[in-house]
Design a protein around this motif. Structure first.
Motif: not given
Length: 52
Positions: A1-20
């Protein structure tokens, strides 16, 4: 999950994350969070959903 958040930050994406977790089971669970406050997965049977 941290890897996904890191990539999104680098891309400048502000997003909500859900774990299902455990869909279709009595212990089904959805945890929500943000790139800065990640949701926690409690089981090995889960997926991550990113919503912009």
């Amino acid at each position: 999950m941290a890897e996904i958040a890191k990539v999104l930050k680098v891309m400048g994406v502000d997003a909500r994350l859900y774990v299902c977790e455990n869909f279709g089971y009595p212990e089904e669970r959805i945890a929500r969070g943000t790139i800065d406050e990640l949701p926690k997965a409690m089981s090995v049977l889960h997926c991550v959903v990113v919503v912009r």
